[in-house]
Design a protein around this motif. Structure first.
Motif, PDB file in Angstrom:
ATOM      1  N   ASP A 108      10.409  31.693  13.532  1.00 13.77           N
ATOM      2  CA  ASP A 108       9.172  31.328  12.844  1.00 13.77           C
ATOM      3  C   ASP A 108       8.069  32.302  13.247  1.00 13.77           C
ATOM      4  OD1 ASP A 108       7.564  29.919  11.170  1.00 13.77           O
ATOM      5  OD2 ASP A 108       7.589  28.050  12.303  1.00 13.77           O
ATOM      6  N   ILE A 109       6.903  32.131  12.619  1.00 13.62           N
ATOM      7  CA  ILE A 109       5.675  32.798  13.031  1.00 13.62           C
ATOM      8  C   ILE A 109       4.836  31.754  13.760  1.00 13.62           C
ATOM      9  CG2 ILE A 109       3.608  34.029  12.287  1.00 13.62           C
ATOM     10  CD1 ILE A 109       6.186  35.542  11.807  1.00 13.62           C
ATOM     11  N   PHE A 110       4.414  32.048  14.989  1.00 17.40           N
ATOM     12  CA  PHE A 110       3.752  31.064  15.839  1.00 17.40           C
ATOM     13  C   PHE A 110       2.281  31.419  16.057  1.00 17.40           C
ATOM     14  CE2 PHE A 110       8.234  31.103  16.805  1.00 17.40           C
ATOM     15  CZ  PHE A 110       8.555  29.754  16.897  1.00 17.40           C
ATOM     16  N   ASP A 111       1.447  30.400  16.098  1.00 16.69           N
ATOM     17  CA  ASP A 111       0.021  30.577  16.377  1.00 16.69           C
ATOM     18  C   ASP A 111      -0.183  30.552  17.893  1.00 16.69           C
ATOM     19  OD1 ASP A 111      -2.725  30.628  16.510  1.00 16.69           O
ATOM     20  OD2 ASP A 111      -3.051  28.773  15.383  1.00 16.69           O
ATOM     21  N   VAL A 112      -0.662  31.662  18.455  1.00 21.62           N
ATOM     22  CA  VAL A 112      -0.875  31.748  19.913  1.00 21.62           C
ATOM     23  C   VAL A 112      -2.359  31.882  20.242  1.00 21.62           C
ATOM     24  CG1 VAL A 112       1.419  32.644  20.461  1.00 21.62           C
ATOM     25  CG2 VAL A 112      -0.388  34.247  19.823  1.00 21.62           C
ATOM     26  N   SER A 113      -3.206  31.425  19.321  1.00 23.12           N
ATOM     27  CA  SER A 113      -4.649  31.437  19.602  1.00 23.12           C
ATOM     28  C   SER A 113      -4.977  30.378  20.647  1.00 23.12           C
ATOM     29  CB  SER A 113      -5.443  31.181  18.320  1.00 23.12           C
ATOM     30  OG  SER A 113      -5.093  29.918  17.763  1.00 23.12           O
ATOM     31  N   ASP A 114      -6.158  30.525  21.251  1.00 22.65           N
ATOM     32  CA  ASP A 114      -6.540  29.598  22.324  1.00 22.65           C
ATOM     33  C   ASP A 114      -8.038  29.322  22.248  1.00 22.65           C
ATOM     34  OD1 ASP A 114      -6.428  27.992  24.524  1.00 22.65           O
ATOM     35  OD2 ASP A 114      -6.240  29.609  25.985  1.00 22.65           O
ATOM     36  N   GLY A 115      -8.429  28.567  21.218  1.00 29.84           N
ATOM     37  CA  GLY A 115      -9.820  28.136  21.120  1.00 29.84           C
ATOM     38  C   GLY A 115     -10.753  29.098  20.420  1.00 29.84           C
ATOM     39  N   GLY A 116     -10.225  30.117  19.762  1.00 35.61           N
ATOM     40  CA  GLY A 116     -11.075  31.077  19.068  1.00 35.61           C
ATOM     41  C   GLY A 116     -11.398  30.645  17.653  1.00 35.61           C
ATOM     42  N   ASN A 117     -11.936  31.590  16.872  1.00 32.90           N
ATOM     43  CA  ASN A 117     -12.430  31.274  15.534  1.00 32.90           C
ATOM     44  C   ASN A 117     -11.375  31.358  14.438  1.00 32.90           C
ATOM     45  OD1 ASN A 117     -15.089  30.901  16.499  1.00 32.90           O
ATOM     46  ND2 ASN A 117     -15.430  33.125  16.450  1.00 32.90           N
ATOM     47  N   HIS A 118     -10.193  31.859  14.734  1.00 30.01           N
ATOM     48  CA  HIS A 118      -9.151  31.965  13.705  1.00 30.01           C
ATOM     49  C   HIS A 118      -7.778  32.008  14.383  1.00 30.01           C
ATOM     50  CE1 HIS A 118      -8.595  36.203  14.747  1.00 30.01           C
ATOM     51  NE2 HIS A 118      -9.899  36.382  14.624  1.00 30.01           N
ATOM     52  N   PRO A 119      -6.715  31.770  13.635  1.00 28.37           N
ATOM     53  CA  PRO A 119      -5.365  31.827  14.225  1.00 28.37           C
ATOM     54  C   PRO A 119      -5.020  33.249  14.685  1.00 28.37           C
ATOM     55  CG  PRO A 119      -5.349  30.730  12.076  1.00 28.37           C
ATOM     56  CD  PRO A 119      -6.683  31.382  12.214  1.00 28.37           C
ATOM     57  N   VAL A 120      -4.115  33.307  15.623  1.00 28.93           N
ATOM     58  CA  VAL A 120      -3.544  34.580  16.085  1.00 28.93           C
ATOM     59  C   VAL A 120      -2.031  34.402  16.074  1.00 28.93           C
ATOM     60  CG1 VAL A 120      -3.372  36.228  17.984  1.00 28.93           C
ATOM     61  CG2 VAL A 120      -5.545  35.079  17.521  1.00 28.93           C
TER      62      VAL A 120
END
Length: 340
Positions: A317-329
């Motif tokens: 899959d493609i995973f979201d590894v953002s941590d509280g920012g303004n957009h997904p990473v």
């Protein structure tokens, strides 16, 4: 799906880091390429289209692996030798060596092998490979360290060392790409050509990682093995259609060619049965001015390392590894397999 090889011919040294600048790798992973291509797509306002292609598996790609020029034919046409990660699955035991010293030398040679040429994988699995001869094929280039200086305002300048790799003239890296149609392939080539001027890996501002691309033929036999593995995904394992079409390969191992991870914990529990694998930790900084006021790190992410072997292929899959920012990473975790 159409499967093809694209070679990265590097004109400058590269730095593909581990955890420290003074450590380095020769190759880059699929998630590194995904991030680099995503940034190039953003420059053209096409990041949503790129993400859609990958999420819907209209575009997939492997980690980068080494290649070298095998020989030149009578008309000066180059023939290439492509290398794959050494499979982690158990192999048949070879013939015992007559002397303990010879056995020790071969054992050390096997440990040095990280990659196997396409023609040598069967011999390796059957315990017939001569590791010393295989190592002779693998003159891809050499590592070297360069001392650099970090200039700090109102502070003393700080020297540091960066490990880099310089590819030999007749060697480089390649990835296998799977594309749904010509439109997706053209889109990919445009992004790769744009990326070639920026470079890939670390220290790009210092001119590292510049490359040009050339296309290569995957070969019918190899394409069929990758196509077959791609058709046997965890969503289809219970269907009669796939069960019928894969009877001849039910005892096969599938070699993972991209850093990847299962979608859910349930999928993970299922695919680990009889698997031989290594996990790797992926992290790094987020290169986005709109994500947060200060630079932040991505969430730590663990994925299966290329070379891991499974009885049950999975999609990833493609995973979201953002941590509280303004957009997904996003972190690339899609799987590409080859039957072995």
């Amino acid at each position: 799906m159409n499967h093809s090889i694209i070679r990265f011919n590097f004109s400058t040294p590269v730095h593909f880091g581990k955890s420290k600048l003074e450590d380095g790798e020769m190759c880059f992973s699929a998630d590194t390429l995904f991030s680099a291509l995503f940034l190039e797509a953003m420059k053209e306002g096409k990041e949503k289209l790129f993400l859609e292609y990958v999420q819907e598996e209209k575009l997939l790609f492997t980690d980068a692996f080494p290649f070298s020029v095998k020989q030149e034919g009578s008309k000066g046409k180059k023939e290439y030798c492509y290398f794959f990660p050494k499979p982690m699955c158990p192999v048949e035991k070879g013939e015992e060596e007559g002397r303990e010293k010879e056995h020790s030398i071969l054992k050390k040679a096997y440990k040095k092998l990280k990659y196997l040429s396409m023609d040598s994988i069967s011999d390796y699995l059957e315990g017939k490979l001569d590791p010393l001869e295989e190592l002779k094929k693998q003159n891809f280039g050499s590592f070297f360290s360069q001392e650099m200086v970090r200039f700090l305002e109102d502070e003393d300048n700080l020297p540091y060392r960066v490990e880099q790799f310089q590819f030999a003239e007749d060697a480089g890296l390649y990835c296998i790409f799977s594309t749904e149609d010509e439109d997706v392939e053209d889109f990919l080539v445009d992004l790769l050509e744009s990326l070639s001027y920026v470079g890939i890996g670390g220290k790009r501002a210092s001119g590292k990682g510049k490359f040009s691309i050339t296309a290569g033929a995957l070969g019918e036999e190899m394409a069929e093995k990758i196509k077959l593995a791609g058709e046997v995904k965890e969503d289809d394992l219970s269907s009669a259609r796939v069960e019928s079409s894969t009877k001849k390969t039910k005892d096969s191992d599938f070699l993972l060619l991209s850093s990847a991870m299962a979608k859910t914990e349930e999928d993970l529990e299922s695919i680990l049965e009889d698997a031989s694998y290594l996990l790797q930790k992926r992290s790094g900084f987020i290169y986005s001015e709109s994500y947060a006021k200060e630079q932040r790190r991505k969430k730590d992410f663990f994925s299966f390392q290329a070379g891991s072997c499974f009885k049950k292929p999975f999609s990833g899959d493609i995973f979201d590894v953002s941590d509280g920012g303004n957009h997904p990473v996003y972190r690339y975790g899609k799987a590409v397999f080859m039957e072995i």
